[in-house]
Write a protein that holds these residues in place. Structure first.
Motif, PDB file in Angstrom:
ATOM      1  N   ASP A  39      21.788   8.603  59.127  1.00  0.00           N
ATOM      2  CA  ASP A  39      21.948   7.233  59.596  1.00  0.00           C
ATOM      3  C   ASP A  39      21.268   6.305  58.593  1.00  0.00           C
ATOM      4  OD1 ASP A  39      22.717   5.205  61.331  1.00  0.00           O
ATOM      5  OD2 ASP A  39      20.867   5.299  62.484  1.00  0.00           O
ATOM      6  N   GLY A  40      21.754   5.070  58.542  1.00  0.00           N
ATOM      7  CA  GLY A  40      21.138   4.066  57.681  1.00  0.00           C
ATOM      8  C   GLY A  40      21.843   3.840  56.360  1.00  0.00           C
ATOM      9  N   ASN A  41      23.035   4.423  56.185  1.00  0.00           N
ATOM     10  CA  ASN A  41      23.742   4.250  54.911  1.00  0.00           C
ATOM     11  C   ASN A  41      24.100   2.790  54.644  1.00  0.00           C
ATOM     12  OD1 ASN A  41      23.653   7.015  54.559  1.00  0.00           O
ATOM     13  ND2 ASN A  41      25.735   7.360  55.309  1.00  0.00           N
ATOM     14  N   ARG A  42      24.541   2.098  55.679  1.00  0.00           N
ATOM     15  CA  ARG A  42      24.931   0.695  55.490  1.00  0.00           C
ATOM     16  C   ARG A  42      23.710  -0.182  55.198  1.00  0.00           C
ATOM     17  NH1 ARG A  42      29.012  -0.840  60.312  1.00  0.00           N
ATOM     18  NH2 ARG A  42      27.583   0.397  61.571  1.00  0.00           N
ATOM     19  N   ARG A  43      22.611   0.058  55.918  1.00  0.00           N
ATOM     20  CA  ARG A  43      21.396  -0.709  55.648  1.00  0.00           C
ATOM     21  C   ARG A  43      20.892  -0.445  54.229  1.00  0.00           C
ATOM     22  NH1 ARG A  43      17.531   0.992  60.273  1.00  0.00           N
ATOM     23  NH2 ARG A  43      19.236   2.385  60.850  1.00  0.00           N
ATOM     24  N   ALA A  54      30.401   0.927  51.262  1.00  0.00           N
ATOM     25  CA  ALA A  54      30.925   2.206  50.794  1.00  0.00           C
ATOM     26  C   ALA A  54      29.959   2.873  49.826  1.00  0.00           C
ATOM     27  CB  ALA A  54      32.291   2.023  50.130  1.00  0.00           C
ATOM     28  N   ASP A  55      29.211   2.068  49.074  1.00  0.00           N
ATOM     29  CA  ASP A  55      28.222   2.626  48.154  1.00  0.00           C
ATOM     30  C   ASP A  55      27.132   3.362  48.932  1.00  0.00           C
ATOM     31  OD1 ASP A  55      29.070   1.605  45.430  1.00  0.00           O
ATOM     32  OD2 ASP A  55      28.957  -0.277  46.529  1.00  0.00           O
ATOM     33  N   GLY A  56      26.786   2.846  50.098  1.00  0.00           N
ATOM     34  CA  GLY A  56      25.810   3.521  50.938  1.00  0.00           C
ATOM     35  C   GLY A  56      26.350   4.814  51.502  1.00  0.00           C
ATOM     36  N   HIS A  57      27.601   4.787  51.952  1.00  0.00           N
ATOM     37  CA  HIS A  57      28.210   6.009  52.483  1.00  0.00           C
ATOM     38  C   HIS A  57      28.348   7.080  51.396  1.00  0.00           C
ATOM     39  CE1 HIS A  57      28.858   4.254  56.336  1.00  0.00           C
ATOM     40  NE2 HIS A  57      29.776   3.388  55.934  1.00  0.00           N
ATOM     41  N   ARG A  58      28.670   6.642  50.190  1.00  0.00           N
ATOM     42  CA  ARG A  58      28.802   7.605  49.087  1.00  0.00           C
ATOM     43  C   ARG A  58      27.440   8.214  48.739  1.00  0.00           C
ATOM     44  NH1 ARG A  58      33.130   8.545  46.418  1.00  0.00           N
ATOM     45  NH2 ARG A  58      34.096   6.612  47.155  1.00  0.00           N
ATOM     46  N   ALA A  59      26.397   7.372  48.737  1.00  0.00           N
ATOM     47  CA  ALA A  59      25.047   7.883  48.477  1.00  0.00           C
ATOM     48  C   ALA A  59      24.605   8.813  49.602  1.00  0.00           C
ATOM     49  CB  ALA A  59      24.074   6.721  48.337  1.00  0.00           C
ATOM     50  N   GLY A  60      24.978   8.487  50.829  1.00  0.00           N
ATOM     51  CA  GLY A  60      24.643   9.343  51.962  1.00  0.00           C
ATOM     52  C   GLY A  60      25.333  10.692  51.880  1.00  0.00           C
ATOM     53  N   MET A  64      23.677  14.413  51.644  1.00  0.00           N
ATOM     54  CA  MET A  64      23.974  15.520  52.558  1.00  0.00           C
ATOM     55  C   MET A  64      24.299  16.800  51.798  1.00  0.00           C
ATOM     56  SD  MET A  64      23.436  14.774  55.666  1.00  0.00           S
ATOM     57  CE  MET A  64      21.944  14.164  54.834  1.00  0.00           C
ATOM     58  N   HIS A  65      24.955  16.675  50.662  1.00  0.00           N
ATOM     59  CA  HIS A  65      25.216  17.851  49.834  1.00  0.00           C
ATOM     60  C   HIS A  65      23.883  18.436  49.352  1.00  0.00           C
ATOM     61  CE1 HIS A  65      28.294  19.717  46.826  1.00  0.00           C
ATOM     62  NE2 HIS A  65      27.430  20.602  47.273  1.00  0.00           N
ATOM     63  N   GLU A  66      22.990  17.552  48.948  1.00  0.00           N
ATOM     64  CA  GLU A  66      21.656  17.983  48.516  1.00  0.00           C
ATOM     65  C   GLU A  66      20.891  18.604  49.684  1.00  0.00           C
ATOM     66  OE1 GLU A  66      17.848  16.061  46.068  1.00  0.00           O
ATOM     67  OE2 GLU A  66      19.359  14.752  46.981  1.00  0.00           O
ATOM     68  N   PHE A  67      20.984  17.986  50.841  1.00  0.00           N
ATOM     69  CA  PHE A  67      20.321  18.483  52.046  1.00  0.00           C
ATOM     70  C   PHE A  67      20.777  19.910  52.370  1.00  0.00           C
ATOM     71  CE2 PHE A  67      20.478  19.047  56.687  1.00  0.00           C
ATOM     72  CZ  PHE A  67      19.140  18.852  57.024  1.00  0.00           C
ATOM     73  N   LEU A  68      22.057  20.166  52.230  1.00  0.00           N
ATOM     74  CA  LEU A  68      22.582  21.501  52.512  1.00  0.00           C
ATOM     75  C   LEU A  68      21.994  22.534  51.542  1.00  0.00           C
ATOM     76  CD1 LEU A  68      26.320  20.602  53.196  1.00  0.00           C
ATOM     77  CD2 LEU A  68      24.663  21.446  54.872  1.00  0.00           C
ATOM     78  N   LEU A 236      15.825   5.883  55.381  1.00  0.00           N
ATOM     79  CA  LEU A 236      17.272   5.722  55.481  1.00  0.00           C
ATOM     80  C   LEU A 236      17.946   6.941  54.850  1.00  0.00           C
ATOM     81  CD1 LEU A 236      17.597   1.950  54.485  1.00  0.00           C
ATOM     82  CD2 LEU A 236      17.414   2.942  56.777  1.00  0.00           C
ATOM     83  N   GLY A 237      19.155   7.231  55.301  1.00  0.00           N
ATOM     84  CA  GLY A 237      19.822   8.462  54.885  1.00  0.00           C
ATOM     85  C   GLY A 237      19.759   8.772  53.398  1.00  0.00           C
ATOM     86  N   PRO A 238      20.208   7.863  52.517  1.00  0.00           N
ATOM     87  CA  PRO A 238      20.204   8.168  51.080  1.00  0.00           C
ATOM     88  C   PRO A 238      18.819   8.338  50.482  1.00  0.00           C
ATOM     89  CG  PRO A 238      21.776   6.427  51.572  1.00  0.00           C
ATOM     90  CD  PRO A 238      20.956   6.623  52.809  1.00  0.00           C
ATOM     91  N   ASP A 239      17.782   7.841  51.181  1.00  0.00           N
ATOM     92  CA  ASP A 239      16.413   7.936  50.671  1.00  0.00           C
ATOM     93  C   ASP A 239      15.689   9.197  51.140  1.00  0.00           C
ATOM     94  OD1 ASP A 239      16.448   5.551  49.229  1.00  0.00           O
ATOM     95  OD2 ASP A 239      15.835   4.357  50.966  1.00  0.00           O
TER      96      ASP A 239
END
Length: 261
Positions: A39-43, A54-60, A64-68, A236-239
């Motif tokens: 959560d938090g990609n848009r923020r 969309a830049d936030g969703h792409r970073a998120g 998630m790939h890294e998280f896996l 936030l998700g990407p962070d």
């Protein structure tokens, strides 16, 4: 000290702390199944100065790939990612939704090429765009024989809808066998419903993680998470950092799981 030296020092301390966290974990204390609500990609996109969410969703998605990979390295066997809810399909604006669908399709394609990983779509394929449904189906087929990390991609997913679908499936099967509704009502068990969920046959999540500081389920794995542990991360998700993840696992390892008692 120069800024470069400061960055190097910070990197060294980070790696040292990460190693320390890892040493505190044992295979016996690591959860079998982790569910992640990013959560938090848009923020993140707005705070980072991007013009498009969309830049936030792409970073998120990249996170998630890294998280896996973090999960795989730690020996976690199943990970469920909440990527697109049924509500998202009706409440997001058309351009954001189109971008998000494209990003999810790219992520599913990437994950299906990870050696040994198995990808499974959980959700209603019939409400997705034909292209996204096809990509998810292809990812499932390509990885069906793999026995490594099992990745559930919750796309077009809603927990209440999943329970409804499970009950409908049970009724249809029972009627197909010539049984009456009265007989079904008398014999229906939680185990039966569990078997007919999208995740039927899988162990329920031991740990549910959500980023961005929000503390709610948002219709994610409602049935399966009845006895799960929860951990909320402020980032936030990407962070999200690996140390944040390791802290969550360490916290889980110290809890006394009571399973509702």
């Amino acid at each position: 000290m120069t800024p470069t030296g400061a960055d190097e020092g910070k990197g060294f301390l980070y790696r040292l702390y990460s190693s320390r966290l890892r040493r505190q974990l044992t295979p016996e204390t690591v959860p079998h199944h982790v569910a992640m609500m990013i959560d938090g990609n848009r923020r993140w996109a707005r705070q980072s100065g991007y013009r498009s969410v969309a830049d936030g969703h792409r970073a998120g998605a990249a996170k998630m790939h890294e998280f896996l990979r973090w999960c795989d390295d730690l020996g976690i066997q199943v990970v469920s990612l909440y990527l697109l809810s049924t509500d998202n399909l009706t409440k997001r604006d058309s351009q954001e939704l189109a971008d998000l669908i494209e990003i999810i399709a790219e992520l599913a394609e990437e994950l299906s090429h990870e050696p040994g990983w198995r990808v499974q779509h959980v959700g209603r394929a019939e409400i997705l765009s034909p292209d996204l449904a096809r990509v998810l189906r292809t990812a499932e087929e390509r990885t069906a024989g793999n026995t490594g990390l099992h990745v559930n991609l919750a796309v077009g997913y809603g927990g209440r809808g999943e329970i409804v679908d499970a009950v409908r499936s049970i009724i249809a099967k029972h009627q197909g066998q010539g049984g009456s509704l009265e007989e079904l009502a008398a014999s229906l068990t939680p185990e039966q419903i569990g078997e007919h969920l999208y995740t039927g046959g899988q162990a329920d999540p031991d740990l549910v993680i959500r980023t961005s500081g929000e503390q709610r389920l948002s219709d994610f794995l409602l049935w399966q998470s009845a006895h799960s542990e929860f951990y909320f991360v402020e980032a936030l998700g990407p962070d999200l950092r690996e140390v944040d993840f390791l802290r969550a696992i360490r916290d889980y390892a110290t809890r006394d799981r009571r399973y509702g008692s």
